[in-house]
Structures are given as structure tokens and as C-alpha cells.
Design an enzyme around this catalytic site. Structure first.
Site: not given
Ligand code: GLA
Length: 666
Positions: A149, A304
Site C-alpha cells: 500500500e 485485501e
Molecule cells: C491495509 C494494510 C494491511 C492492514 C489493513 C487493515 O490494507 O495493507 O496491512 O493494515 O489495511 O485494514
């Protein structure tokens, strides 16, 4: 095939380093039981993989990957560079990011790196190389996950190293200081530079910062992080040419130009966390999923999502029964070739210990586990949809540069005009009507579409305008478009600048509306489809924005009614091009007219709250309400979820879904 794993992907982030090794066997067994076929591993494991500079501890990860592989589970293996370890930060404090006020941030969270730091980059590339050397031939390896991210916590850094990097970037873009002065309009407020070395990042200043500087800074920050990604990718490509490389996007994140990023990726992956407390969140989610599919114009991967509650909102609503399944199916409905989650096993400690997981704290007895098993079954049943595509007749044009320019602080006619709201103004009714939509960047060839909507193109270059003119089909352009060029300088003659000939109007003045104020807009009879004019002239209500428009050679479709703009053109049309100079609360009279004119048909006629999409020969129907919905199927087919043949009128239970293999279409 999206990765090396056939069919749909199912799984999530797996952080075995947070658990004693005795737990791992149970993890693998339960993953296999649930039908998990991929795990994202080692995302934040740098400090465990390289506990001291250049000294690696791969033993534990070897065992994890072997175990996963023995259970038929592939790895989305991270390069583990998302959080540099304490030793790196202590040896090189200058690698930590600095905020706009000059404070260097501390270790103790994650993503603690300056994107321009040569130290961070060199160490990250070294680790990526070590990972590829070690695991390039491992049979569990299905794809590479670079960083994590990007820009989630660290989008920008204002340190001296970043300043030097920014100056190099500026020199490349503008050639020399004269070019920079011209582009940034530094004659304003006495900012004329005599050397690019005098330029700094837009650190905290006494007043509003030069918008040209801000726009270049936004571009630079997106590019600087992209360089980090590309540096790691180059190593992976060299050592493992056949393994796809991705980094997880964050839907409509304002900070990164994903059109550019997607070009560097082998596959697009996204993280999506719609708020279960917001009953309309599925609409914005659908928009971001359509964007993900459009970035490379092929299937993507939801990498995710949350099985239930997240842990980072002020109040974290769980997902009621059925919603996790429904949200997962929604990603598939918009072109994802899998559903992955954060995370596999719910954490025992750390900031995310209350974040839901596929395997909850309560273990296999908890209600969440039943959802996990059910989704695994569903995904097995949906196996055959993998790889199928979506055909859309409608495109919405969207670009990050307009977003950056439009949302610059303290220098706009109104700071209430947000690009996401503008996008949703048009996307929402299309979505409600079951009309398939692609997103397209400004400047792209649009010839395949029957209807193109440009909710806003604040930053519009001659090339962008040429692409719209060349399209020549039915076009709708929203307000405050064609205002500035690539340097954020107002086009000669004012808005809509290079779109003037195409739209046949000139905008004399922007007329933003104060909060809570509305402006009535009256459609000229006959300018809209007769059905919408029944019972008198239809009126629209605009909020937030209006304009003083002068018609050059366009026809007036609607006029402002009441207030200072009374009687002036609000919506105009020239040939196939409509200009909407305000922000109507409800654009359906204009939209329905355009859809009817162009013959764009919905995927299926659906009642409110039911979403309809197509992938190849498959029809997805998702009921986002809690009530049963009655609807007529457009064709007979086999529902892959309930394993039944369906035809004619059906009742779709609240929060339930159908994925129909349409007969005769396969
Ligand atoms: C993001 C991050 C993860 C986690 C999620 C929680 O997507 O990439 O590592 O922290 O948020 O929602």
C-alpha cells in the site's frame, strides 16, 4: 491466468512471524479446509528476515513456504520492504520521513522511510534480490508483492534528500529555471527563482503555496514512490522473469496516479474496505472496482478486504451475516479473479488486534469461521468465471492530475468541489440502472464507447481536448472543465479552454454555491425525453456549484431558474456534446436521455439496491438491501451459487446473490 494459480484466488495476509511455530500446522490445515489457495506472506517481515545488516534469517520463512506448498497453498510473497528494521533507521536516521513542518518522524509504526532515500532504496533492493535469490525457484511462489500500500502512511517527505530529488525531477520536467519560472508563474507573489537549487518542497509556509509548485509536488511524490516500486521490480524481473509482480493499490487513493502505476505492474491488485455502517458504500466500491478493471483493461485481484470489522476507523462496524460474502461477490462481479483478505489469523497484539480475520480469535467455533468456509465453497463453485471480461458501452473519464489541481487548498473558487463526488454524481445512477461502465484516463482513444462522461476535467491539455473531439460520439462534460493547462495556468479566454469549440460555450464566471444553498435548473421542454417531461417541466436542483455561461453556438437544454443566474444557460448541447455547468443532485433526466439516444442497454433491469453486472457469459445479481427483491431475469441460466437452473421471475433474498451462467452464451 492472473498468477501461476488457476481459477479464482482465495486467501489473505498471513503473518506466521506473529505466532509460535506450533500454530503454523493448524493454520495450514485450516486454510486447506477452507479452500484457501493463496497466502500473502512476509509483508512486514524485514526485521525478522534481516535482523542485522546483510545477515539473513530465512529458515523460518523456508518452513512456512514449504508448509503452505505441502497443503496446496501458493504464496503471494512480499519483498518485505514495507517497513525498514530498527537497525537501518538507527544507523541512518535520515532515512525516516520528515513532515511539512520539518519534524522527522520516529520509528514505532510502519512505512517509516523517505521515498527518496538512497539508503532505503538500496537496502530495499538488496533485500528484494536476496528474496528472489532464495525463493525464485520455490514451488509455492505464485506472485511477488512489492512494498505494501504505497502512500498509505508515507506519501511525501520534506527532507533535504527529497528536496534534492525534487530539484532533479523539476530539471527534467522544465529544463531549466526559466522553464520552471514560466510554468509556476513565479512572477506572482515575488517567487522568481534564479536557480533551481533555490526550490524546496512545499514545506509549511506563511500562506497558500504556489499551486504550480503543489501540482508538480503531487506528480513528483507519485513518481518517487513509483521509482521505489520499479527498482525492486527490476531485480525481480531479472531473477524471476516469469513471476508476476504487483503492489496493492488503495482504490481511489488521491496520492498516486494509478494510470501510470498500472503500466509498471504485471497485474493490478487492490485493497478495499467499504464501511459496513454506510448502506451506500457498495456504490463507491463498485466505482473503484471498475477503475481497477479499467487500469489494465483486464481482470484484477482484490488482494485485501475485511472479513468483518476493521480497526482503524473511529467506530469499526462489523459486517452482519451475509455481507462479507456479498462484498466478496461484488469484487468478482467487477472483474476480480479472486477474493483475498486482511488477514488469515486474527492478531493477538499490535494496532490490528481487533481487526477481523478469516480465522477469528474465537477459532473455528466463532461465527466468522462459518463465513470463511461458506465463501470457500462459493469460490469453488465460481471457478469457471476466472479470466472473463466485461464489455462496457459507457466510459467515465478520470485523471489524477485534475484531482490534484482541483483539490489544491486555498486557491479555488470553492473547496467543496471534490472529484470523487463529481464521479459519483454520474456513476451512481449508471450503477443503479445496471449499466456497465469503464473508467478511462484523459487523452485515451474512446472510439469503442457509445457514451462518454467527463464529470470534470479541470486540468485539460490540448491533447485531452483532441481525444474528446476525435471521439465524436455522445459526450457529457461536467462543470469546471477545461480550466487550466498542464501547468495549472488558466487557458486563454477562460474555461472551457480547448473544449470551447467542442462544447460551443464560454464560461464567464464561476458561481460556487454556499453550503446548504440550492439553485433550481429548469429543463427546456422537448430537450429531454418526453417521458421525463410528464407533469410539467422537469426541474433539477443543483448544489455546490454553478456557472455564468455564455452560449457561443450551442443549444440551451436547461436554464438556471431564480437567483442571480436566473434565465442563464445551465446545460447546453452542441452536436453530440452536452455541457453541464452545475452539479445537479440528480442527473437522471440528462443521463436517461443520453442512454436512450445511444441505445445503451442495462445488463438487467433491477429494483433499487440490486446490482447487476456481466462478465463474459455470466450475469451477477447482488441484493445489497436486507429485503427480498423481485426481478425478471433477462435470460434463463444456471446459478453457479445455488446450483439451480433459473428462469423468468425470481425472488432474490436480502443480501443474497446469483451468478448466472446464461444459457446459450458460454
Ligand atoms: C491495509 C494494510 C494491511 C492492514 C489493513 C487493515 O490494507 O495493507 O496491512 O493494515 O489495511 O485494514
Amino acid at each position: 491466468m492472473l498468477t501461476r494459480v488457476p481459477g479464482l484466488l482465495f486467501g489473505g495476509d498471513y503473518n506466521p512471524e506473529q505466532w509460535p511455530e506450533e500454530v503454523w500446522a493448524e493454520d495450514a490445515r485450516l486454510m486447506a479446509e477452507a479452500g484457501v489457495n493463496m497466502a500473502t506472506v512476509a509483508v512486514f517481515a524485514w526485521s525478522r528476515l534481516e535482523p542485522r545488516p546483510g545477515e539473513y534469517d530465512f529458515g523460518w520463512l523456508d518452513r512456512v513456504l514449504d508448509l503452505l506448498h505441502a497443503h496446496g497453498i501458493a504464496a503471494d510473497l512480499a519483498t518485505a520492504t514495507a517497513t525498514p528494521p530498527p537497525w537501518l533507521v538507527r544507523d541512518h536516521p535520515e532515512a525516516m520521513p520528515v513532515d511539512a513542518a520539518g519534524t522527522r518522524l520516529e520509528f514505532g509504526s510502519r512505512q517509516g522511510y523517505c521515498p527518496s532515500s538512497p539508503i532505503y532504496r538500496a537496502h530495499a533492493v538488496r533485500l528484494a534480490r536476496a528474496m528472489a535469490d532464495r525463493y525464485g525457484g520455490h514451488p509455492a511462489l505464485a506472485m511477488w508483492h512489492v512494498g505494501n500500500e504505497y502512500a498509505d502512511h508515507t506519501l511525501e517527505c520534506f527532507c533535504e534528500e527529497s528536496a534534492r530529488h525534487f530539484r532533479r525531477w523539476l530539471t527534467e520536467r522544465h529544463g531549466d529555471v526559466a522553464g520552471l519560472n514560466a510554468a509556476w508563474g513565479t512572477s506572482c507573489w515575488g517567487q522568481h527563482y534564479t536557480s533551481i537549487d533555490q526550490v524546496n518542497p512545499p514545506r509549511k509556509a506563511p500562506g497558500p503555496i504556489n499551486p504550480g509548485q503543489l501540482l508538480d509536488w503531487r506528480r513528483f511524490c507519485s513518481d518517487a514512490l513509483l521509482e521505489c516500486f520499479e527498482a525492486e521490480k527490476a531485480v525481480l524481473r531479472e531473477l524471476t522473469p516469469d513471476v508476476p509482480v504487483t503492489t496493492n493499490f488503495m482504490s481511489l487513493l488521491p496520492g498516486l496516479d494509478y494510470w501510470r502505476w498500472a503500466e509498471a505492474e504485471d497485474l493490478v491488485s487492490d485493497d478495499a474496505y467499504p464501511d459496513p455502517a454506510d448502506p451506500a458504500s457498495h456504490v463507491a466500491t463498485a466505482l473503484s472496482y471498475d477503475l481497477m478493471r479499467s487500469l489494465k483493461r483486464r481482470p484484477w485481484l482484490l488482494l485485501e478486504s475485511a472479513p468483518s470489522a476493521v480497526s482503524w476507523r473511529e467506530v469499526n462496524a462489523p459486517k452482519p451475516p451475509g455481507v462479507m460474502r456479498l462484498h466478496s461477490l461484488q469484487a468478482l462481479a467487477h472483474g476480480s479473479d479472486g477474493v483475498m483478505f486482511f488477514q488469515w489469523r486474527q492478531a493477538k497484539y499490535g494496532p490490528e488486534k481487533f481487526h477481523s480475520a478469516l480465522l477469528p480469535h474465537g477459532g473455528t467455533a466463532a461465527r466468522g469461521w462459518r463465513d470463511t468456509l461458506r465463501l470457500g465453497d462459493d469460490l469453488r463453485n465460481l471457478h469457471e468465471i476466472a479470466g472473463t471480461g466485461t464489455d462496457a458501452d459507457v466510459a467515465i473519464v478520470f485523471g489524477w492530475e485534475s484531482l490534484w489541481g482541483l483539490e489544491a487548498p486555498e486557491s479555488m473558487p470553492s473547496d467543496r468541489l471534490r472529484l470523487k463526488d463529481l464521479l459519483l454524481t454520474w456513476y451512481r445512477p449508471l450503477h443503479e440502472r445496471g449499466v456497465a461502465v469503464d473508467l478511462a484516463p484523459p487523452g485515451r482513444d474512446l472510439s469503442g464507447y457509445r457514451l462518454v462522461i467527463v464529470p470534470n476535467l479541470y486540468l485539460c491539455t490540448e491533447e485531452h481536448a483532441k481525444a474528446l473531439a476525435a471521439y465524436g460520439g455522445r459526450l457529457i462534460v461536467g462543470p469546471f472543465s477545461g480550466v487550466v493547462d498542464a501547468a495549472d495556468q488558466v487557458h486563454e479566454g477562460g474555461a472551457p479552454g480547448p473544449l470551447r469549440d467542442l462544447l460551443g460555450v464560454a464560461v464567464d464566471e464561476f458561481w460556487p454555491l454556499p453550503d446548504g444553498e440550492t439553485q433550481s435548473v429548469r429543463l427546456v421542454p422537448g430537450a429531454v425525453r418526453p417521458g421525463t417531461a410528464e407533469g410539467g417541466e422537469p426541474r433539477l436542483t443543483a448544489r455546490t456549484w454553478a456557472e455564468w455561461v455564455r452560449v457561443l453556438d450551442a443549444e440551451v437544454v436547461a436554464r438556471y431558474e431564480g437567483g442571480e443566474l436566473d434565465g442563464l444557460p445551465a446545460i447546453t448541447r452542441k452536436g453530440g456534446a452536452t455541457y453541464v455547468s452545475c452539479l445537479p443532485e440528480d442527473v437522471t433526466p440528462i443521463l436517461d436521455h443520453a442512454l436512450a439516444e445511444t441505445g445503451v442497454a442495462p445488463v438487467a433491469a433491477v429494483p433499487p439496491g440490486v446490482e447487476a453486472t456481466r462478465r463474459g457469459g455470466y450475469l451477477f445479481l447482488l441484493n445489497h438491501t436486507t429485503e427480498p427483491a423481485r426481478l425478471a431475469l433477462p435470460a434463463a441460466g444456471f446459478d453457479l451459487l445455488s446450483r439451480r437452473r433459473l428462469d423468468g421471475e425470481i425472488v432474490l433474498a436480502g443480501r443474497d446473490a446469483i451468478v448466472l451462467r446464461i444459457e446459450g452464451e458460454k
